[in-house]
Design a protein around this motif. Structure first.
Motif, PDB file in Angstrom:
ATOM      1  N   PRO B 266       0.881  -1.210   0.122  1.00  0.00           N
ATOM      2  CA  PRO B 266      -0.013   0.195   0.037  1.00  0.00           C
ATOM      3  C   PRO B 266       0.682   1.371  -0.062  1.00  0.00           C
ATOM      4  CG  PRO B 266      -0.621  -1.247   1.874  1.00  0.00           C
ATOM      5  CD  PRO B 266       0.628  -1.798   1.250  1.00  0.00           C
ATOM      6  N   TYR B 267       0.193   2.230  -0.559  1.00  0.00           N
ATOM      7  CA  TYR B 267       0.746   3.846  -0.373  1.00  0.00           C
ATOM      8  C   TYR B 267      -0.242   4.568   0.648  1.00  0.00           C
ATOM      9  CZ  TYR B 267       3.604   3.067  -4.819  1.00  0.00           C
ATOM     10  OH  TYR B 267       4.344   2.675  -5.638  1.00  0.00           O
ATOM     11  N   VAL B 268       0.332   5.385   1.171  1.00  0.00           N
ATOM     12  CA  VAL B 268      -0.372   6.268   2.162  1.00  0.00           C
ATOM     13  C   VAL B 268       0.346   7.756   1.940  1.00  0.00           C
ATOM     14  CG1 VAL B 268      -0.943   7.149   4.447  1.00  0.00           C
ATOM     15  CG2 VAL B 268      -1.055   4.583   3.956  1.00  0.00           C
ATOM     16  N   GLN B 269      -1.002   8.954   1.681  1.00  0.00           N
ATOM     17  CA  GLN B 269      -0.478  10.077   1.511  1.00  0.00           C
ATOM     18  C   GLN B 269      -1.312  10.827   2.451  1.00  0.00           C
ATOM     19  OE1 GLN B 269      -0.792  13.426  -1.768  1.00  0.00           O
ATOM     20  NE2 GLN B 269       0.416  11.641  -2.424  1.00  0.00           N
ATOM     21  N   ILE B 270      -0.584  11.561   3.026  1.00  0.00           N
ATOM     22  CA  ILE B 270      -1.188  12.496   4.202  1.00  0.00           C
ATOM     23  C   ILE B 270      -0.924  14.072   3.983  1.00  0.00           C
ATOM     24  CG2 ILE B 270      -1.400  13.370   6.646  1.00  0.00           C
ATOM     25  CD1 ILE B 270      -0.391  10.421   7.442  1.00  0.00           C
ATOM     26  N   ALA B 271      -1.877  14.957   3.502  1.00  0.00           N
ATOM     27  CA  ALA B 271      -1.663  16.332   3.214  1.00  0.00           C
ATOM     28  C   ALA B 271      -2.451  17.359   4.221  1.00  0.00           C
ATOM     29  CB  ALA B 271      -2.303  16.465   1.782  1.00  0.00           C
ATOM     30  N   TYR B 272      -1.805  18.247   4.300  1.00  0.00           N
ATOM     31  CA  TYR B 272      -2.228  19.383   5.076  1.00  0.00           C
ATOM     32  C   TYR B 272      -2.049  20.635   4.409  1.00  0.00           C
ATOM     33  CZ  TYR B 272      -0.997  16.377   9.131  1.00  0.00           C
ATOM     34  OH  TYR B 272      -0.844  15.130   9.937  1.00  0.00           O
ATOM     35  N   HIS B 273      -3.162  21.479   4.619  1.00  0.00           N
ATOM     36  CA  HIS B 273      -3.333  22.721   3.756  1.00  0.00           C
ATOM     37  C   HIS B 273      -2.186  23.525   4.463  1.00  0.00           C
ATOM     38  CE1 HIS B 273      -6.951  22.273   1.274  1.00  0.00           C
ATOM     39  NE2 HIS B 273      -7.378  21.458   2.325  1.00  0.00           N
ATOM     40  N   THR B 274      -1.423  24.413   3.248  1.00  0.00           N
ATOM     41  CA  THR B 274      -0.389  25.116   3.791  1.00  0.00           C
ATOM     42  C   THR B 274      -0.497  26.420   3.015  1.00  0.00           C
ATOM     43  OG1 THR B 274       1.181  23.990   2.538  1.00  0.00           O
ATOM     44  CG2 THR B 274       1.298  23.608   4.902  1.00  0.00           C
ATOM     45  N   PRO B 275       0.249  27.658   3.557  1.00  0.00           N
ATOM     46  CA  PRO B 275       0.164  28.778   2.789  1.00  0.00           C
ATOM     47  C   PRO B 275       0.770  28.754   1.463  1.00  0.00           C
ATOM     48  CG  PRO B 275       0.790  29.170   5.050  1.00  0.00           C
ATOM     49  CD  PRO B 275       0.885  27.855   4.592  1.00  0.00           C
ATOM     50  N   GLU B 276       0.657  29.946   0.625  1.00  0.00           N
ATOM     51  CA  GLU B 276       1.296  30.467  -0.516  1.00  0.00           C
ATOM     52  C   GLU B 276       2.842  30.794  -0.579  1.00  0.00           C
ATOM     53  OE1 GLU B 276      -0.948  31.974   0.818  1.00  0.00           O
ATOM     54  OE2 GLU B 276      -0.553  34.136   0.932  1.00  0.00           O
ATOM     55  N   ALA B 277       3.617  30.946  -1.289  1.00  0.00           N
ATOM     56  CA  ALA B 277       4.914  31.342  -1.469  1.00  0.00           C
ATOM     57  C   ALA B 277       5.092  32.545  -0.712  1.00  0.00           C
ATOM     58  CB  ALA B 277       5.485  31.144  -2.921  1.00  0.00           C
ATOM     59  N   ARG B 278       4.263  33.574  -1.022  1.00  0.00           N
ATOM     60  CA  ARG B 278       4.622  34.766  -0.454  1.00  0.00           C
ATOM     61  C   ARG B 278       4.473  34.928   1.195  1.00  0.00           C
ATOM     62  NH1 ARG B 278       3.266  38.678  -5.661  1.00  0.00           N
ATOM     63  NH2 ARG B 278       3.757  37.313  -7.305  1.00  0.00           N
ATOM     64  N   HIS B 279       3.595  33.780   1.642  1.00  0.00           N
ATOM     65  CA  HIS B 279       3.375  33.981   3.053  1.00  0.00           C
ATOM     66  C   HIS B 279       4.515  33.989   3.915  1.00  0.00           C
ATOM     67  CE1 HIS B 279       1.813  32.722   6.760  1.00  0.00           C
ATOM     68  NE2 HIS B 279       0.673  33.117   6.498  1.00  0.00           N
ATOM     69  N   PRO B 280       4.776  34.713   5.019  1.00  0.00           N
ATOM     70  CA  PRO B 280       6.101  34.547   5.717  1.00  0.00           C
ATOM     71  C   PRO B 280       6.564  33.122   6.370  1.00  0.00           C
ATOM     72  CG  PRO B 280       4.517  36.157   6.617  1.00  0.00           C
ATOM     73  CD  PRO B 280       3.780  35.503   5.350  1.00  0.00           C
ATOM     74  N   ASP B 281       5.418  32.337   6.281  1.00  0.00           N
ATOM     75  CA  ASP B 281       5.718  31.028   6.920  1.00  0.00           C
ATOM     76  C   ASP B 281       6.247  29.900   5.931  1.00  0.00           C
ATOM     77  OD1 ASP B 281       4.686  31.522   9.300  1.00  0.00           O
ATOM     78  OD2 ASP B 281       2.920  30.672   8.873  1.00  0.00           O
ATOM     79  N   TYR B 282       6.450  30.646   4.556  1.00  0.00           N
ATOM     80  CA  TYR B 282       6.891  29.905   3.519  1.00  0.00           C
ATOM     81  C   TYR B 282       8.317  28.929   3.723  1.00  0.00           C
ATOM     82  CZ  TYR B 282       9.011  28.246  -0.795  1.00  0.00           C
ATOM     83  OH  TYR B 282       9.860  27.393  -1.889  1.00  0.00           O
ATOM     84  N   TYR B 283       9.153  29.894   4.133  1.00  0.00           N
ATOM     85  CA  TYR B 283      10.585  29.502   4.618  1.00  0.00           C
ATOM     86  C   TYR B 283      10.477  28.333   5.550  1.00  0.00           C
ATOM     87  CZ  TYR B 283      11.556  33.275   1.392  1.00  0.00           C
ATOM     88  OH  TYR B 283      11.482  34.087   0.406  1.00  0.00           O
TER      89      TYR B 283
END
Lengths: 454, 438
Positions: B266-283
């Motif tokens: 089996p494969y498992v994928q877990i994805a979380y919504h995160t902000p766009e490139a210009r958001h300060p949290d990107y780095y």
């Protein structure tokens, strides 16, 4: 048409792409190790390519032994257990990988110049003092089994293995370099150690370094670093190539749930040191190695049968193959193959005229310099030149050889090297849909994709 | 020859704006009267040059019924215009020693020409012709439809991950057009009409919707003269392309999707919504992704692969125009179940949220970024693509030159904070791909 002719005439004068191999030094240490050093100061990085005569051609019946041996070098060394080795390399943003192709085992690495005092000893240890940790070896085997099973779920990933095995049979070039689940399961750590002892020797090995260094200093550094690597007893001899098929044959590999067919059509090719390789490359550009090639034009642009098709020469020391690769929906499998075969035939029925030859010559010259732009590309080139015994003219005479081609010499190259019959076909897909029709291409044999091996 | 970079120590490199010798001002630029911005970086190391055109349109700009059209359009841009008819774009380019390619993503469509510098004028002529007067011949549309359908089919046939990715997007996004993959729905591929393409061309292929990067053995003055001659007369089409106003609403609860396929494990994928490139949290998120899965000393490798729970495990996080996803993907080892794999992945997520990362881990991935930069600027292609993407995603190519500083500022506290902020159960989608089990 008028416009394009006018344009073509304008484009011809002044076209020059004469790329020469940058200066490099080659020396052989007393233990037989060859060093090839080329300075390139664009970025403060070193690229290393080590080539050893320890490829899958020496696997015998233990398919995958050479590659597993090469990978095992990184499972830790006398001074650096695996976790420490990984941690240190990752910390520096350094890359170091080891693997085997059919003819050569390779170590490639790139790292910042400022980190070389740390990384060089690791490269040396990996090559000269691998620890062959048993638990790491078993873990890798177990992962490899999943990867190899998974590969058969990706027909494009195994098409080449089926073709090579079909074409060369049990000869060394027919070995699947990564092995099969069955063969990998049987390989022991002792066999790996034995393979290492037999094939990993400084004599016959090349260390190519390209990057931001001073040649004299690098020479001194590597001479000291590798001086205690003991010379081996004999250089490894490449296995000879025996007979290859001379009658048309078809291998159908059934994958019951397939929606498309992966197709490989091939025949005898040429060895790496063929003196006509430049002419072969130019003709193959016309046939199937650029976007306006005949194969792409017919199969993709005119008919929409496929996203991709290309022809290539897989050149090795003792021989090689010419192959066409493509894929298409199950229902267009036979029309696509018919068309591909018809297109190869055009080399004989239609040939290559002045205008087309000029285009192909311009194209291969224009795309030549970017092939050797980075330190890693250049290091790999030096290793390839050493491995196959090619001298500087391989690069430096490229443009002159292209320029010297004319319609007559190209005709000779077509007749000498490009096949027109006795093709070997491998098709992976829902074979019941075209089993009968495939008989027209030659003697048919069949396999299920689940059947072990290739 | 290309200017050489200094051999600084790492600490020094990170403490000053990067690339003291390749300076932001080495990239020269000008804007044509029709609004197209052209960037030029002279680099004479090989007698070749590249032209990269970044169009501000991707699958993000599509809607249901024409999903995949941006990518299909990318194919059609090679199929004939007014001056150079069907096939001639490639024929003329290859006769001049050039070759080309293109790619489409959710956010942009990028055309890439690689050619001997002597062919610069021909490249301008070819590009201008198709930007101004694309033909969209019905016969070529039908043939190209077969090509893209083959691309769709072969992608799914040969990649279990792609099938899982498609299912994940369709569940993780409920309103934003990121919910379909770039290649689009098969039924749309088979049904879009010529008028869809014509409308699309009129809407998005205006010069002010593109930026062009030219890197290599060229002179600014020549580029400027040719750009004015070939690109400037192309009219701006009104009105301006519509703004994508869709915002994905906050996710309120875990979502799950199951895909059955004949895979060995089996494969498992877990994805979380995160902000766009210009958001300060990107780095911080980008560095966290590397801490988790880059190299054999990474957390996922040590916790999942080394322990033989997974045969492979990786994270995926990349710049995007709108908020996208941070995903974890792993394939189970022989005999391990999807549940075991999911639990192991979530344990690593919890660990980062609860205890953060170490200073050494952070320093490691900052070092890796430095090497990435060196590797990305070794070729004309690398420079063109990297600078163009910084201009598109971050709004200014100069952000490439200050990225080292932006990464350097990230602290272990930042890493833990972004993990806590985004790695929440209510914000995640879990996908499993495996053989039918009942």
């Amino acid at each position: 048409m008028k416009k394009i002719l006018f344009f073509l005439l304008l484009a011809l004068p002044g076209f020059s792409q004469n790329f020469k191999l940058p200066r490099y030094e080659k020396l052989v240490l007393p233990n037989g190790l060859t060093l090839m050093l080329m300075e390139q100061h664009e970025v403060p990085v070193l690229a290393v390519s080590v080539g050893l005569p320890a490829g899958a051609v020496y696997d015998g019946a233990q398919y995958g032994l050479a590659n597993l041996t090469a990978e095992s070098l990184k499972f830790g060394t006398k001074s650096f257990p695996k976790a420490l080795l990984d941690e240190k390399l990752d910390f520096l943003g350094a890359q170091l990988s080891t693997y085997a192709t059919l003819e050569t085992a390779l170590l490639t690495s790139s790292f910042a110049v400022k980190d070389q005092e740390t990384v060089w000893p690791m490269i040396k240890e990996v090559l000269v003092n691998p620890a062959f940790d048993a638990s790491e070896f078993e873990k890798r085997k177990s992962r490899l089994l999943v990867e190899l099973k998974q590969a058969k779920q990706r027909p494009s990933a195994v098409l080449g293995e089926y073709f090579n095995h079909f074409y060369y049979g049990n000869q060394p070039y027919g070995s699947p370099a990564d092995g099969t689940p069955e063969s990998i399961g049987g390989i022991t750590l002792d066999q790996v150690k034995n393979f290492y002892r037999t094939h990993y020797q400084p004599n016959g090995t090349v260390v190519s370094v390209v990057g931001d260094f001073n040649t004299a200093a690098m020479k001194a550094k590597l001479t000291t670093l590798f001086k205690d690597w003991k010379k081996g007893t004999a250089a490894t001899q490449p296995p000879a190539l025996k007979a290859v098929p001379s009658q048309s044959r078809v291998l159908l590999v059934n994958k019951e749930n397939a929606t498309e067919t992966q197709i490989m059509i091939g025949q005898k090719g040429v060895p790496m040191n063929n003196p006509d390789y430049v002419g072969i490359e130019v003709v193959n550009t016309v046939l199937g190695a650029r976007f306006t090639s005949w194969l792409v034009d017919e199969l993709r642009v005119n008919h929409g049968y496929t996203y991709g098709v290309r022809s290539s020469f897989d050149m090795k020391k003792a021989g090689g193959t010419f192959v066409i690769r493509t894929f298409t929906l199950t229902k267009t499998t036979i029309p696509a193959i018919d068309l591909a075969l018809e297109v190869i035939g055009r080399l004989y029925t239609k040939g290559i005229d002045e205008k087309l030859l000029a285009s192909a010559k311009n194209y291969v010259k224009g795309q030549f310099p970017p092939r050797f732009e980075t330190p890693a590309q250049l290091a790999s080139l030096l290793t390839t030149m050493f491995t196959y015994g090619l001298n500087d003219s391989y690069i430096n005479d490229f443009q002159a050889k292209v320029d010297a081609l004319n319609v007559d010499s190209v005709k000779r190259i077509i007749q000498t090297y490009f096949p027109k019959d006795h093709f070997q076909l491998v098709l992976i897909g829902k074979t019941a849909e075209y089993r009968e029709a495939a008989k027209k291409y030659g003697e048919v044999s069949e396999k299920q994709i689940e059947t072990p091996g290739y | 020859m290309l200017k050489r970079f200094c051999m600084w120590g790492l600490a020094f490199w990170l403490s000053v704006p990067a690339f003291a010798q390749l300076k932001p001002e080495d990239v020269q630029s000008f804007t044509l009267k029709n609004g197209m911005k052209i960037f030029v970086l002279e680099d004479h190391s090989i007698p070749n040059a590249n032209m990269y055109l970044f169009w501000n349109v991707g699958s993000r700009n599509e809607k249901q019924g024409i999903t995949g059209l941006s990518h299909f359009f990318e194919h059609m841009m090679f199929n004939g215009a007014k001056k150079y008819g069907p096939k001639q774009f490639d024929q003329v380019m290859e006769f001049n020693g050039g070759q080309n390619n293109a790619y489409t993503s959710q956010d942009m469509t990028v055309y890439t020409d690689f050619f001997p510098a002597t062919a610069l004028e021909s490249i301008f002529d070819l590009e201008a012709d198709r930007i101004r007067d694309l033909a969209l011949d019905p016969k070529m549309i039908e043939s190209e439809r077969g090509v893209v359908h083959s691309e769709y089919t072969t992608g799914l046939e040969n990649s279990p991950e792609e099938e899982l990715d498609q299912a994940m997007l369709s569940v993780a996004f409920s309103q934003h057009p990121y919910m379909w993959s770039v290649i689009g729905y098969e039924s749309d591929i088979l049904n879009w009409k010529r008028e869809d393409l014509v409308n699309y061309f009129k809407t998005y292929y205006a010069p002010n919707n593109a930026i062009t990067f030219i890197i290599g053995d060229v002179k600014l003055a020549d580029v400027k003269r040719l750009a004015e001659q070939y690109f400037e007369p192309i009219p701006v089409l009104a009105p301006a392309p519509p703004v994508v106003h869709n915002k994905e609403p906050e996710q309120k609860g875990e979502r799950r999707v199951m895909v059955n396929r004949d895979v060995p494990s089996p494969y498992v994928q877990i994805a979380y919504h995160t902000p766009e490139a210009r958001h300060p949290d990107y780095y911080a998120l980008d560095l966290l992704s590397a801490i988790l899965s880059r190299g054999q000393s990474s957390r996922l490798y040590k916790a999942l692969v080394d322990t033989q729970i997974a045969s492979e495990a990786y994270t995926s996080f990349a710049p995007s125009i709108d908020p996208y996803l941070f995903s974890f993907t792993a394939q189970a080892s022989d005999g391990k179940t999807a549940d075991t794999l999911e639990a192991a992945l979530l344990a690593e997520v919890d660990k980062v949220v609860k205890t953060g990362v170490t200073e050494a881990e952070l320093e490691k991935v900052k070092n890796q970024k430095v090497m990435d930069f060196y590797r990305s600027i070794q070729t004309n292609n690398g420079k063109a693509n990297t600078l163009g993407r910084y201009e598109r995603y971050f709004g200014d190519y100069r952000k490439f030159f200050t990225a080292s500083e932006d990464y350097r500022k990230v602290t272990v506290a930042d890493i833990q904070r972004v993990a806590k902020t985004y790695f929440k159960k209510s914000n995640r989608t879990v996908g499993v791909l495996q053989k039918e089990t009942e």
